[in-house]
Structure formats: C-alpha cells, structure tokens
Design a protein around this motif. Structure first.
Motif, mmCIF file in Angstrom:
data_model
loop_
_atom_site.group_PDB
_atom_site.id
_atom_site.type_symbol
_atom_site.label_atom_id
_atom_site.label_comp_id
_atom_site.label_asym_id
_atom_site.label_seq_id
_atom_site.Cartn_x
_atom_site.Cartn_y
_atom_site.Cartn_z
ATOM 1 N N LYS A 42 0.809 -1.221 0.000
ATOM 2 C CA LYS A 42 0.000 0.000 0.000
ATOM 3 C C LYS A 42 0.844 1.273 0.000
ATOM 4 C CE LYS A 42 -4.286 -1.732 1.923
ATOM 5 N NZ LYS A 42 -5.164 -1.785 3.081
ATOM 6 N N ARG B 27 3.294 1.814 -1.995
ATOM 7 C CA ARG B 27 4.041 1.918 -3.247
ATOM 8 C C ARG B 27 3.854 3.275 -3.932
ATOM 9 N NH1 ARG B 27 -0.305 -1.399 -4.656
ATOM 10 N NH2 ARG B 27 -1.552 -0.606 -6.387
ATOM 11 N N SER B 28 2.748 3.976 -3.578
ATOM 12 C CA SER B 28 2.540 5.281 -4.230
ATOM 13 C C SER B 28 3.640 6.280 -3.858
ATOM 14 C CB SER B 28 1.169 5.853 -3.869
ATOM 15 O OG SER B 28 1.118 6.079 -2.479
ATOM 16 N N ALA C 107 7.318 6.739 -6.395
ATOM 17 C CA ALA C 107 7.647 7.699 -7.471
ATOM 18 C C ALA C 107 8.346 8.944 -6.921
ATOM 19 C CB ALA C 107 6.388 8.065 -8.248
ATOM 20 N N PRO C 108 7.761 9.630 -5.913
ATOM 21 C CA PRO C 108 8.495 10.790 -5.389
ATOM 22 C C PRO C 108 9.836 10.417 -4.767
ATOM 23 C CG PRO C 108 6.544 10.363 -4.055
ATOM 24 C CD PRO C 108 6.433 9.521 -5.287
ATOM 25 N N LEU D 167 12.316 9.904 -7.490
ATOM 26 C CA LEU D 167 12.714 11.190 -8.080
ATOM 27 C C LEU D 167 13.727 11.896 -7.159
ATOM 28 C CD1 LEU D 167 12.372 13.236 -10.369
ATOM 29 C CD2 LEU D 167 10.508 14.274 -9.093
ATOM 30 N N LYS E 244 -1.986 6.900 10.921
ATOM 31 C CA LYS E 244 -2.451 8.215 10.459
ATOM 32 C C LYS E 244 -1.298 9.201 10.401
ATOM 33 C CE LYS E 244 -7.176 8.019 12.123
ATOM 34 N NZ LYS E 244 -8.026 8.411 13.222
ATOM 35 N N ILE F 208 0.843 8.670 7.401
ATOM 36 C CA ILE F 208 0.219 9.104 6.138
ATOM 37 C C ILE F 208 0.127 10.630 6.077
ATOM 38 C CG2 ILE F 208 -1.923 9.073 4.787
ATOM 39 C CD1 ILE F 208 -2.320 6.180 5.799
ATOM 40 N N LEU F 209 -0.347 11.224 7.161
ATOM 41 C CA LEU F 209 -0.599 12.675 7.109
ATOM 42 C C LEU F 209 0.669 13.510 7.242
ATOM 43 C CD1 LEU F 209 -3.881 12.924 9.203
ATOM 44 C CD2 LEU F 209 -3.632 13.019 6.726
ATOM 45 N N VAL F 210 1.631 13.015 8.006
ATOM 46 C CA VAL F 210 2.858 13.814 8.206
ATOM 47 C C VAL F 210 4.029 13.265 7.377
ATOM 48 C CG1 VAL F 210 4.490 14.718 9.910
ATOM 49 C CG2 VAL F 210 2.092 14.398 10.534
ATOM 50 N N ARG G 165 4.301 10.988 4.876
ATOM 51 C CA ARG G 165 4.186 10.971 3.411
ATOM 52 C C ARG G 165 4.109 12.389 2.849
ATOM 53 N NH1 ARG G 165 0.503 5.545 2.249
ATOM 54 N NH2 ARG G 165 1.646 4.296 3.773
ATOM 55 N N MET G 166 3.413 13.249 3.560
ATOM 56 C CA MET G 166 3.336 14.659 3.128
ATOM 57 C C MET G 166 4.756 15.260 3.058
ATOM 58 S SD MET G 166 1.493 17.266 2.352
ATOM 59 C CE MET G 166 -0.158 17.355 2.984
ATOM 60 N N PHE H 235 6.564 14.119 -0.016
ATOM 61 C CA PHE H 235 6.117 14.885 -1.190
ATOM 62 C C PHE H 235 6.704 16.302 -1.160
ATOM 63 C CE2 PHE H 235 2.884 11.589 -1.750
ATOM 64 C CZ PHE H 235 2.897 11.458 -3.121
ATOM 65 N N CYS I 207 10.237 16.170 -2.231
ATOM 66 C CA CYS I 207 10.251 15.925 -3.679
ATOM 67 C C CYS I 207 9.990 17.232 -4.434
ATOM 68 C CB CYS I 207 9.195 14.876 -4.018
ATOM 69 S SG CYS I 207 9.151 14.477 -5.743
ATOM 70 N N LEU J 205 8.099 10.994 -16.360
ATOM 71 C CA LEU J 205 8.038 11.409 -14.962
ATOM 72 C C LEU J 205 6.635 11.867 -14.519
ATOM 73 C CD1 LEU J 205 9.785 12.086 -12.419
ATOM 74 C CD2 LEU J 205 9.975 14.382 -13.350
ATOM 75 N N ILE K 106 3.509 9.366 -13.668
ATOM 76 C CA ILE K 106 3.707 8.531 -12.469
ATOM 77 C C ILE K 106 3.649 9.402 -11.212
ATOM 78 C CG2 ILE K 106 6.264 8.555 -12.400
ATOM 79 C CD1 ILE K 106 4.566 5.305 -12.014
ATOM 80 N N MET K 107 4.155 10.640 -11.337
ATOM 81 C CA MET K 107 4.073 11.547 -10.193
ATOM 82 C C MET K 107 2.618 11.933 -9.927
ATOM 83 S SD MET K 107 6.945 11.999 -8.771
ATOM 84 C CE MET K 107 6.500 13.344 -7.712
ATOM 85 N N ALA L 97 0.059 10.154 -10.635
ATOM 86 C CA ALA L 97 -0.593 8.971 -10.042
ATOM 87 C C ALA L 97 -0.268 8.883 -8.547
ATOM 88 C CB ALA L 97 -0.117 7.710 -10.758
ATOM 89 N N ALA L 98 0.991 9.170 -8.202
ATOM 90 C CA ALA L 98 1.399 9.106 -6.787
ATOM 91 C C ALA L 98 0.628 10.141 -5.970
ATOM 92 C CB ALA L 98 2.895 9.351 -6.677
ATOM 93 N N SER M 45 -3.049 9.065 -5.601
ATOM 94 C CA SER M 45 -3.158 7.958 -4.624
ATOM 95 C C SER M 45 -3.028 8.487 -3.203
ATOM 96 C CB SER M 45 -2.062 6.924 -4.842
ATOM 97 O OG SER M 45 -2.145 6.405 -6.096
ATOM 98 N N TYR M 46 -2.073 9.400 -3.033
ATOM 99 C CA TYR M 46 -1.855 9.950 -1.700
ATOM 100 C C TYR M 46 -3.078 10.738 -1.230
ATOM 101 C CZ TYR M 46 -0.084 12.752 2.115
ATOM 102 O OH TYR M 46 0.061 13.348 3.337
ATOM 103 N N GLN N 138 -5.776 8.573 -0.030
ATOM 104 C CA GLN N 138 -5.527 8.059 1.333
ATOM 105 C C GLN N 138 -5.875 9.126 2.376
ATOM 106 O OE1 GLN N 138 -1.418 7.078 1.044
ATOM 107 N NE2 GLN N 138 -1.786 5.140 0.019
ATOM 108 N N VAL N 139 -5.492 10.368 2.079
ATOM 109 C CA VAL N 139 -5.766 11.457 3.021
ATOM 110 C C VAL N 139 -7.269 11.652 3.171
ATOM 111 C CG1 VAL N 139 -5.516 13.947 3.417
ATOM 112 C CG2 VAL N 139 -3.569 12.620 2.600
ATOM 113 N N ILE O 259 -8.971 9.044 5.263
ATOM 114 C CA ILE O 259 -8.764 9.269 6.707
ATOM 115 C C ILE O 259 -9.727 10.351 7.208
ATOM 116 C CG2 ILE O 259 -7.133 10.205 8.417
ATOM 117 C CD1 ILE O 259 -4.919 8.778 6.881
#
Lengths: 654, 202
Positions: free
Chosen positions: A188, A190-191, A194-195, A198, A473, A476-478, A480-481, A484, A487, B179, B182-183, B185-186, B189-190, B193-194, B197
């Motif tokens: 889950k 895997r998204s 990409a960032p 990069l 949570k 995900i919220l902190v 992963r943000m 990004f 990135c 690039l 895929i970015m 898509a990422a 997806s993110y 998820q947010v 929640i």
C-alpha cells in the motif's frame, strides 16, 4: 553491437543479483546492490591474480548457469517477490541510461578523468590487466583503488571500448543503491515510490551543482568516484538497516559486500567505509541491549564488519607492494606521513599539543567553510545538517515501531558524530597532505565533503521512508506529506538551476565537440601508425595540460610522449618567462628532444604564430595546412645530424 | 496469466495517466502542426549577412568570415516578430567549434546563457529550435575558435518542418513524459488516502 554487449553485462549483473538475494535471503530491493557489489568484489579478486579476462568469461558462464538453475528450480512466488517498485526502478533506470548512452554516446570531459579514471579504464580494457602495471610514457602513479574502474571494465568487457559503457556501469551502481532506498515502499505504500525515486535520482545533481551554470553537468556520465562513493556509503547503511534481525551470517552478506565495494571505490572512501562499519557496530550493540541478548557476541559481530574495510585496505596495500612495489600506507603529500601518524599528529594538534599556525589557520578555515561555503543548491553545510536533523525528527515521530525508532535515532546520531570525525579528518588532509596553496584556498573542499552529505541525506531519507511506509495516520498525514514536500523542493531546485538540457538527459551535442574531434583525430592517427612505430610528440599551443591528458587517453594503445605535459612551445624569449605553461625551446633543442626520446612521430593538434615562425623550417610542408587551422601527423626522419618532419596525414574534421 | 493480472492491477492508475498524457502530447503536436501548415509560408524569412551586425568578425571581399576572437557574433539588427526556428549553411576548412544562438526580449538586459539554444548539425547545416518566441532579438555565435575562417549562407528563420518533426519528442519531453504521469498517479493515490482518513474521522 556495443549496446548488445552492454545489455549482456547488465543481464549478468541482474542474474547475480537474484542469486545473491537467494543466498543472503535478504529483502528483494537489496538484490541489485548485492549483485553489483558482488561483481566489484569478484573482479577485484580476479585483478589481484591478473586473470581479469579468464575471470570475466567464467563470470558470464556462471551467470548463464545460474539463470538456468533459477528457471528450473524457482517457482512463480520467487519471481513475483521481485515485482516491487524498487526493482522496477532499478531495471527501468538502468535500461533507460544504457539505451540513452548507446544513442548519444557521451564522452568523459573533465581533467581528473583523463589524468586517471578514464585512462585507467581504457588501459584495463586494452591490456586485460590492472592499470597499475601499465606501460605508459609518463609518471603514471596509478595506485588508486580499482573497484569502480573494474565495474566499468565489466560493462566494457565484450566488444570495443566505449566510454559511455563505463559511465553506464557507474550509473547501474547508483541505481542499485537507490533501489535499496526504495525498499520500504511496496504494497500500500508503493505510491510513495515515485516521489522517493525522483528524490534519489535528483540527489547527485542537487548535492554537487550549487548554482546555474551554462555548461551541462556531468553527473551520471562521469568516471570520477566522488558521487558513487557517497551513494555507496548510504547503500551500505541501508542494506544494514533494511534487515530487522542480524541473527545469522546470511544477513551480513550484502552489508559486507557493500562495505568492501565502498572501500574499493577510491582511497578516500576508506574513512567512509570505517564510519559506516562503526555505525553498524553500534547498531549491533543497541539491538543486543534492546533484545536483552549477549552484548559480547554482538560486539564481535560488529567488529567482523569493521574488519571488512580493513581487509579491503590491506589487500590493496599488499597487492601494490607485490605488483608495483609501492607503499600505499603512506598518504604522501607535504609531510609524507603514513595514515597512523597523520591521525596521531592531527589529534595531538587538535588538542593543543604542538599546534602550529598552519594547523590553526586551516582548521579555522574548515570551521568557517561549514557555515559560509555554498556547496549545494540548498546552501552551506550548516543548512544541510539542519535539514537532515529535521528529516530525522519527522522520521522518528512517524515511526510506529519503537525498537526501530531507537535504532534509527541512534544511527542518525552516530552518522552526525561520524560526520564530525570525517570533517576533522578532511581538515587533517588539508594540513598534512595537500599543498599549502591548495590548503589556503580550500581547493577541492566541496568535492571532499559532499560524498558524506549525500550518504547522510540518503540514510535519513531511508529512515523517513520506512516510517512513512507504515499505515498509521501520523505516517500518512505527516510522513508521506513530508516526502512529497521534499520531492517538490528537489524538483523546483532542479528546474531552477539545472534545466534538462544542461544534464545527461538532453545535453547539447556541441558540449562534447572538442572531445569528439580528439577521438576522431586519434582514430585517424591509429589507422596510420602502430604502437611499435614509436612514441608520438604532442603539440597543442595554448594547452594547459588538459588536451595533452585527453590525447594520452584517446591515442591508447599508441603512446603519447611526455611532451613537457602540454603547453605552448615557443622560442626562448618569445613569451614572458613567467607565462603559465610556456615551454621555451630552440629549434635545435626540439630536434634533440625528438631524437633522444624516440619520438618517431609528431602530432600537431594546433599551432600559433610563435610556433609557425620558429619551427616551420623543420616541417616538410612548412606547416601550411596547420597554419590554416588543420591538425596533422608528421614522421620524424633523422638522417645523420639533420632532422626533418615529413607530413604523413592531414586530419579530417568531423 | 495470474502474474500478468497482478502486475496489471498494480499499474492501473499510472497506466491510465500515461495514456492521458500521451493524448495531450499528441493533441499539442497536432495543434503545432496546424499552426505550421497555416502560417509557415508567411513566417518563413530569408536573411543575408547584411541583416546582421558583425561583432569580432572580419568579412573578406569573397564573403569569407574570419573570427577575430573566440567570441564572434552575428547580431540581428532588427527584432523578429515570431521566431520558431533558424537554420543556415556553415562551411569551413578548419574545425567547426561550438555554435549557439541567443534570444532576448529585452535587449537592455543583454543576452544570457539561460536564453541560449545550441546548434544541431547535419552535413553543413546548423539548425536551432526556439519554440515560438515572439518579438525577440537574435544573436548567433557561429563558432568559438579564434582565427576560424568560414562562410555562412542560406540563413532562414521559421523554415517549414517536415510532418514527422512535429511529433518527434526531444529527450527533455521524453523525460517529463516518463516522470509526470507517475508523479500525478502518486499524488492522486496519496490524496485518496488522506481523504479516506478525513472521511473516517467525519
């Protein structure tokens, strides 16, 4: 054909990645790193015994046998295990670079590449032996460690020599470390791949290019060891921290291979390898305390890891002693100290015992450089360290596994302490090894320190990614943000200072025009004479040594004469005596030099009016073609006391 | 088959976005093609050396140009309303040297390496792609070799492209094509998820 052979090498390395992963029973994302480091280890051992060619054939045959065995014995679960973003990234990035390079055929273009790295790689290819013992017409002090050059040789093994194949080999090594970085990102999470990919891809750019520059950056097509050294250090540490348990010998295989490969990348990588091994040792002890296991056994295990870079260092020292009678324990430089006395003197002076003014001044410079010298796009060292601390804090906050949080926290702290040690050690090198003028101007400061910053950044990024990969949570919220956000910062920084046209992606053709011209001229010379015909004297007016080094590499296997190391040859008094790279020579002296040094040929790359007026009468055509901007090859015809230079060929332009 | 299905399900959103970006790219290429077909004849312009101010260049009676320094420049005397591309024939007996062309909207700020296009070479023809710049000044640095002797002729701006040239991507475009989907898509997806929640919280 070159493309096909390069793909064959890549296929072999991929097969060994699978085999190493199977033997080490490691995380699948570490497989490429294991495969690449095993290749470096294998060819290093082969080089000690001077069986590179035979070893190469056995390596490829072994790969074919392993593939056969894997297909026969492994079921779909084994193969599906590799269907994860890290492996996709490794395959796509490596194949992308190989195809791009095969189409565009980039060439090396910097000074150090021709004074050692690219020339050494070509020597290994044409002789099938390590470059240390190569026959070359000038003071060839090639005692640099061979790991990267041998990896390049492996990609250059079949078919004709091409520089892009060596660069592709280096890039495959980098991508294998990036694949390890992406290890936590599957399922889950895997998204985030990409960032994260990069960020990893842009890291070498953003940590080495600190401002907009009109010329393309050579990141990703370079034969130098600085960037691979930093990234491989991160690879070692990630390979270690990717495994939760280190209860059996198998879990030590990939970190040990990576440590060996790191110690073999170049001489200055040894401290990095020792620091990496030290961090692993501390982690062993921390883990033992946390699990309430026997600490002594963990310490022994950790010391086992420390032995790997030491063994690599000693093996190379022994090899050099036996093969070329050189003591590599001595670091050379101003005071000609060995490693131990360099460290001892440095530490003593640091603590005030016999501190010299020079020491105080240079260490003061090192201290202020940490705050003042902008060495990356993000700013000076202090900004980077602050950013790394921030990333670590976020990573630790988002980490749900308490044991991992402690391990990662201590590892980050140890990496910081390691940086202090490395930074001080670099200062010692400035004091004792480099020339005073280089030490005063902090020449090469950025190049010496950025590998550690890269390694540190990648390690804390790994901690962040492994925390962000969980499904809490907070992660995900902190977490992963934050990934990004990093990135986005990297991407904006990249676009701002490095438009794609100034990178390996889309560099303009003319960037390598002069180099392509040199390659073309060298090929034309090679078509006309053979190695046995004698040495070639080189004339290139206005050269600062760079063109001489370039042609030394391009002309191989033909031997370029020392030719005063390149410069402007003119009659005595024709130029001011203190003119840089001015070589005052009368016509008679030039004739004597050619005869005494067995220079059977003279290659004129370019001349100027000084050269034309002083020496034209020596040449059969009175340099008419060269005066029109052409390059030409002449044969030295010595008859009694007279020497005449007979035109052999005027070079065709590309 | 099972393996293929699993892999396909993993690549779902990204695959879709790649298709979308490909469609967008083809659409923009087609627009450029129509633009070219409609206006290329009126925009194509032949220039001569008289249209340029020669800086650090000496012109001989036979039309031969001699680079007096390493920075010989041909500066167009008047700005161009629309500049998409440029080509000229470059002939020399000596080494060609690096060639580039600068464009600048505001000549007061001077020419910058950030607004510089490098030559592509085929036989003796140097060509440059500017991607539709309007009201721009132009400077050609045809070589960087001092003392180089050369002839420049057939200078054409906004020359017609072949059909396929509208669709062939540059390396930069390929990089961003790989690039961006895929970015995207990422990020999608993110965000999903947010939102899930937030929805759970609500």
């Amino acid at each position: 054909m070159e493309l096909l052979f390069t793909l064959l090498s890549f296929a072999a390395i991929s097969i060994y990645s699978l085999v190493v992963a199977q033997i080490a029973n490691c995380k699948k994302a570490l497989a490429p790193l294991g495969g690449v480091c095993f290749t470096i280890f294998y060819f290093s051992v082969a080089s000690w015994f001077n069986v590179l060619i035979l070893g190469g054939y056995i390596f490829f045959l072994g790969a074919a046998a392993c593939l056969f065995w894997l297909i026969k014995n492994k079921k779909s679960d084994f193969w599906l295990g590799f269907c994860r973003p890290s492996v996709y990234f490794f395959l796509l990035a490596s194949l992308g670079v190989i195809f791009l390079f095969a189409i565009r055929k980039p060439l090396f273009s910097t000074w150090d590449e021709f004074s050692l790295w690219a020339t050494a790689a070509k020597l290994v290819k044409i002789s099938g032996r390590l470059y240390t013992t190569a026959e070359i017409q000038w003071a060839w002090t090639a005692t640099q460690k061979p790991g990267l050059i041998l990896l390049g040789y492996f990609f250059d093994f079949f078919g004709s020599h091409a520089e892009w194949r060596i660069a592709a080999g280096y890039d495959v090594l980098l991508f294998s470390c990036f694949a390890a970085l992406l290890e936590p990102l599957h399922g889950k999470a895997r998204s985030l791949a990409a960032p994260a990919a990069l960020i990893a891809f842009l890291t070498p750019f953003l940590f080495t290019v600190y401002d907009y520059y009109a010329l393309p950056s050579t990141v990703y097509f370079s034969a130098l060891g600085d960037i691979p050294m930093g990234i491989l250090m991160a690879g070692c540490l990630i390979a270690w921290f990717a495994e939760k348990e280190h209860n059996n010998v198998k879990s030590f295989i990939i970190p040990a291979l990576a440590l060996f490969a790191l110690a073999y990348t170049r001489d200055t990588a040894f401290p990095l390898a020792m620091i990496a091994a030290g961090i692993m040792l501390v982690d062993c002890v921390v883990k033992a305390f946390a699990d309430k296991k026997n600490v002594l056994i963990s310490v022994v295990k950790g010391f086992g890891l420390l032995c790997v870079p030491v063994a690599a260092f000693v093996s190379w020292m022994v090899y050099l002693n036996v093969a070329v009678n050189v003591n590599s324990f001595e670091v050379g430089g101003q005071d000609n100290k060995n490693m131990i006395s360099l460290l001892a003197s440095g530490v003593a002076e640091l603590f005030g015992v016999g501190t010299t003014e020079k020491f105080t001044a240079i260490m003061g410079n090192m201290f202020s450089s940490f705050f003042n010298i902008k060495l990356t796009v993000f700013g000076s060292g202090v900004i980077l360290v602050a950013a790394f601390i921030l990333i670590t804090v976020v990573a630790l906050l988002c980490q749900t596994d308490k044991a991992l949080r402690i391990r990662h926290g201590i590892a980050a702290l140890m990496t910081g302490l390691g940086f202090v040690a490395f930074y001080v050690f670099t200062g010692f090198c400035f004091v004792y090894v480099l020339k005073p003028i280089e030490a005063e101007s902090m020449s090469g400061y950025i190049r010496y320190v950025f590998p550690y910053y890269i390694a540190w950044f990648m390690l804390v990024m790994y901690f962040l990614l492994s925390a962000a990969a969980s499904h809490s949570k907070k992660a995900i919220l902190v977490g992963r943000m934050f990934v990004f956000a990093i990135c986005a910062v990297f991407f904006v920084g990249f676009i701002k200072i490095l438009p794609a046209k100034n990178t390996v992606i889309d560099y303009y053709d003319d960037f390598l025009l002069e180099r392509r011209q040199a390659v073309s001229y060298s090929q034309q010379v090679q078509q006309n004479i053979s190695k046995e015909d004698g040495n070639i004297f080189f004339v290139s007016q206005g050269d600062n040594g760079m063109r001489w080094f370039t042609y030394c590499c391009d002309m191989l296997p033909l031997q370029l004469d020392y030719s005063f190391g390149g410069g402007t040859i003119a009659a005595p008094g024709a130029m001011a005596e203190d003119t840089l790279y001015y070589i005052p020579l009368t016509q008679a002296q030039l004739k004597d030099y050619l005869v005494k040094n067995n220079c059977k040929y003279v290659f004129i790359e370019r001349i100027d009016n000084n050269f034309y007026s002083e020496y034209k009468s020596l040449f059969s055509d009175e340099l008419v073609q060269c005066q029109n901007g052409k390059s030409a090859l002449y044969e030295t015809v010595a008859n009694g006391g007279t020497v005449m230079l007979k035109l052999v060929k005027t070079m065709e332009n590309i | 088959m099972k393996t293929t299905k699993k892999m396909y399900s993993k690549l779902g959103l990204a695959g879709l976005l790649y298709l979308l970006f490909l469609a967008l790219y083809l659409f923009s290429c087609t627009l450029s093609l129509f633009d070219g077909l409609l206006f290329e004849k009126s925009r194509t312009q032949q220039l001569t050396l008289q249209d340029f101010e020669l800086v650090n260049i000496q012109q001989n009676l036979n039309g031969e140009l001699v680079a007096l320094t390493e920075d010989p420049q041909l500066v167009l005397k008047t700005p161009i309303t629309h500049l998409n591309n440029l080509k000229y024939t470059f002939k020399t007996e000596s080494a060609v040297g690096e060639a580039c062309a600068f464009y600048a909207k505001d000549i007061e700020q001077g020419y910058s390496t950030r607004r510089c296009v490098w030559a592509s070479r085929k036989d003796n023809v140097h060509s440059y792609q500017f991607n539709n710049k309007s009201n721009t000044h132009l400077r050609i640095d045809a070589t960087n070799i001092a003392g180089s002797r050369f002839f420049i002729s057939d200078i054409t701006i906004n020359y017609p492209l072949n059909f396929y040239e509208y669709f062939v991507p540059s390396y930069t475009e390929i990089f961003y094509f790989l690039l961006l989907p895929i970015m995207a898509a990422a990020i999608i997806s993110y965000l999903r998820q947010v939102f899930s929640i937030i929805r759970k919280k609500a």
